[in-house]
Scaffold this motif. Structure first.
Motif, PDB file in Angstrom:
ATOM      1  N   HIS A 143       0.830  -1.206   0.000  1.00  0.00           N
ATOM      2  CA  HIS A 143       0.000   0.000   0.000  1.00  0.00           C
ATOM      3  C   HIS A 143       0.862   1.253   0.000  1.00  0.00           C
ATOM      4  N   GLU A 144       0.409   2.238  -0.736  1.00  0.00           N
ATOM      5  CA  GLU A 144       1.121   3.511  -0.783  1.00  0.00           C
ATOM      6  C   GLU A 144       0.852   4.344   0.475  1.00  0.00           C
ATOM      7  N   GLN A 145      -0.335   4.172   1.058  1.00  0.00           N
ATOM      8  CA  GLN A 145      -0.724   4.945   2.222  1.00  0.00           C
ATOM      9  C   GLN A 145      -0.501   4.145   3.508  1.00  0.00           C
ATOM     10  N   GLY A 146      -0.420   4.865   4.630  1.00  0.00           N
ATOM     11  CA  GLY A 146      -0.317   4.213   5.922  1.00  0.00           C
ATOM     12  C   GLY A 146       1.020   3.563   6.183  1.00  0.00           C
ATOM     13  N   ARG A 147       2.054   4.052   5.542  1.00  0.00           N
ATOM     14  CA  ARG A 147       3.358   3.433   5.675  1.00  0.00           C
ATOM     15  C   ARG A 147       4.122   4.034   6.860  1.00  0.00           C
ATOM     16  N   HIS A 149       9.608   1.987  -1.428  1.00  0.00           N
ATOM     17  CA  HIS A 149       9.491   2.770  -0.197  1.00  0.00           C
ATOM     18  C   HIS A 149      10.476   2.363   0.897  1.00  0.00           C
TER      19      HIS A 149
END
Length: 480
Positions: free
Chosen positions: A282-286, A385
């Motif tokens: 996922h791109e979010q919540g990292r 990421h």
């Protein structure tokens, strides 16, 4: 009786010829002679099909290395009727050779006529009348004969599918490349498999997809991105047996702890958990930093083990996170009994740039990951990421003991995410005892099939508190 035994065929001149159906099997051979193959009385019914066992035996005998064979019906471990073949050969029948034999039979026979199991024997046991003596046949060898070497699951979805395969087929080991219909599955069992998969994953699977995508790896790709979200479970159980103090191993750079599943057979006396990245794919919540990631993972392991002593470790990037977790636990006043870094590195002291997409895709291809698949896309998110966290991490000195496993072989291909021979960096940071072990493998191969026993042997001795050193007063030890 007359119509059943006396049949009419037409010769080359289109004239009717009456033949007697004796119930014997035979075949013409290149010399022009007729080779007798045995009786056809053992007709069986399997999944609604009537099968002449002699026809299967004849197909097996066409293999140049087969000297004799007999096919029987057996009730398998799953409770379903299955075909099993006994055979005599002058060669050593390896699992790969048996897999090739089965592939040759699939080209000649319908799927339901290909035996599930093949058992080598010295000779076909006969009674005084010259007929098969079934009572003297040995136990059927239920060895897995997949055409590929065993490949463990990479995701939670693949693990669930493998467990479903094993439950339906009644066998102990299934890899992600094993074809359901080539290791004992059939159309009726496919219905049961679909039911079990839905119960495990909470998502229905189409029966046609089981036939179209027959391996766990292929079937996993049919699930939507929501199915891959099951990997958001942070703790992955590797082995549930063992002592009260568990071993916690942090995932490498791609975010999932599946490589450690290979330890389940080598360290059965230990309770082992792997740590997955809950934001996998996922791109979010990292996580914004390794420190934040370590704090999250400490809270996760304390759900199953609130107090120390703790035993931590991690391969590659996972070792960095485990190192920071140990710092947090010690700051809490907890005991960290073992901290094992498995060919780990920190990049802040190196002249290292974020790999570009082309390098990452090339790396994924070499690792057998399709960048365009759902798993490959999630994998690429991690590779974009996670390395950035390494660049911003400044590890502090550690006062406890550290065991470092170093891959002693240079990697066979360029991996843009790793470096070689950085153990000296750790020696400068570690103020407590530092033990160095060399594993005869490349970085990428440490948890692969041909090296896992060597890696597991060192880990087992370290985590079980055994004295693995020839000289206990030295700070370095090499196991090669």
């Amino acid at each position: 009786m007359t119509k059943e035994r006396f049949i009419e065929i037409y010769d080359q001149a289109n004239q009717p010829v009456r033949l007697y159906k004796s119930g014997d099997y035979a075949r013409y051979i290149p010399s022009g002679d007729i080779e007798y193959l045995g009786r056809a009385d053992d007709q069986v019914k399997l999944r609604g099909f009537r099968i002449e066992l002699g026809e299967i035996e004849a197909a097996i005998l066409d293999h140049p290395d087969i000297d004799a064979t007999v096919v029987v019906m057996d009730k398998g471990s799953s409770g379903e009727k299955e075909l099993a073949a006994y055979f005599c050969t002058s060669i050593v029948p390896t699992p790969e050779w048996i897999a090739q034999l089965r592939q040759a039979l699939f080209a000649r026979l319908p799927e339901f006529m290909v035996p599930v199991y093949f058992t080598p024997i010295d000779e076909i046991p006969l009674n005084i009348s010259g007929k098969l003596d079934r009572r003297r046949l040995p136990a059927i060898s239920r060895q897995q004969v997949g055409a590929h070497g065993y490949q463990p699951p990479r995701t939670r979805v693949e693990l669930a599918l493998i467990e479903a395969y094993q439950e339906v087929l009644g066998i102990k080991q299934v890899g992600i490349t094993d074809n359901f219909f080539q290791i004992g599955g059939h159309s009726l069992l496919a219905l049961r498999l679909a039911t079990i998969i839905e119960s495990k994953l909470g998502k229905p699977v189409e029966i046609v997809d089981i036939f179209r995508y027959s391996t766990p790896r292929e079937l996993a790709e049919t699930f939507t991105r929501d199915a891959l979200n099951l990997d958001k479970e942070t703790l992955l159980t590797i082995s549930e047996t063992g002592s009260d103090e568990a071993i916690f191993l942090v995932h490498p750079v791609f975010g999932l702890a599946y490589p450690y599943l290979a330890l389940s057979n080598c360290m059965q006396s230990e309770r082992i958990y792997g740590l997955n990245n809950p934001a996998f794919g996922h791109e979010q919540g990292r996580f914004a930093s390794i420190e934040q990631q370590a704090e999250n993972y400490v809270s996760e392991i304390q759900k199953v083990q609130p107090q120390g002593p703790y035993r931590l470790g991690g391969w590659s990037y996972g070792g960095i996170v485990a190192y920071e977790m140990a710092q947090i636990l010690r700051a809490q006043g907890q005991e960290v009994e073992r901290l094992v870094l498995i060919d780990s590195f920190f990049a802040s002291s190196q002249n290292w740039q974020q790999p570009d997409n082309l390098a990452l895709q090339s790396f994924m291809f070499k690792e057998g990951v399709d960048p365009k698949s759902a798993f490959g896309k999630a994998f690429s998110v991690e590779l974009r990421h996670t390395p950035a966290l390494l660049m911003n991490y400044q590890p502090s000195a550690y006062e406890g003991r550290v065991d470092y496993l170093q891959a002693s072989r240079k990697r066979d291909h360029d991996n843009p995410l790793i470096f070689d021979n950085l153990s000296n960096d750790w020696q400068r940071l570690v103020k407590g005892e530092f033990y160095l072990y060399h594993i005869d493998a490349t970085h990428d191969d440490l948890f692969k099939e041909d090296k896992i026993e060597q890696t597991a042997n060192v880990l087992r001795q370290i985590f079980s508190r055994q004295d693995v050193f020839s000289e206990t007063d030295t700070l370095m030890s090499e196991i090669e």
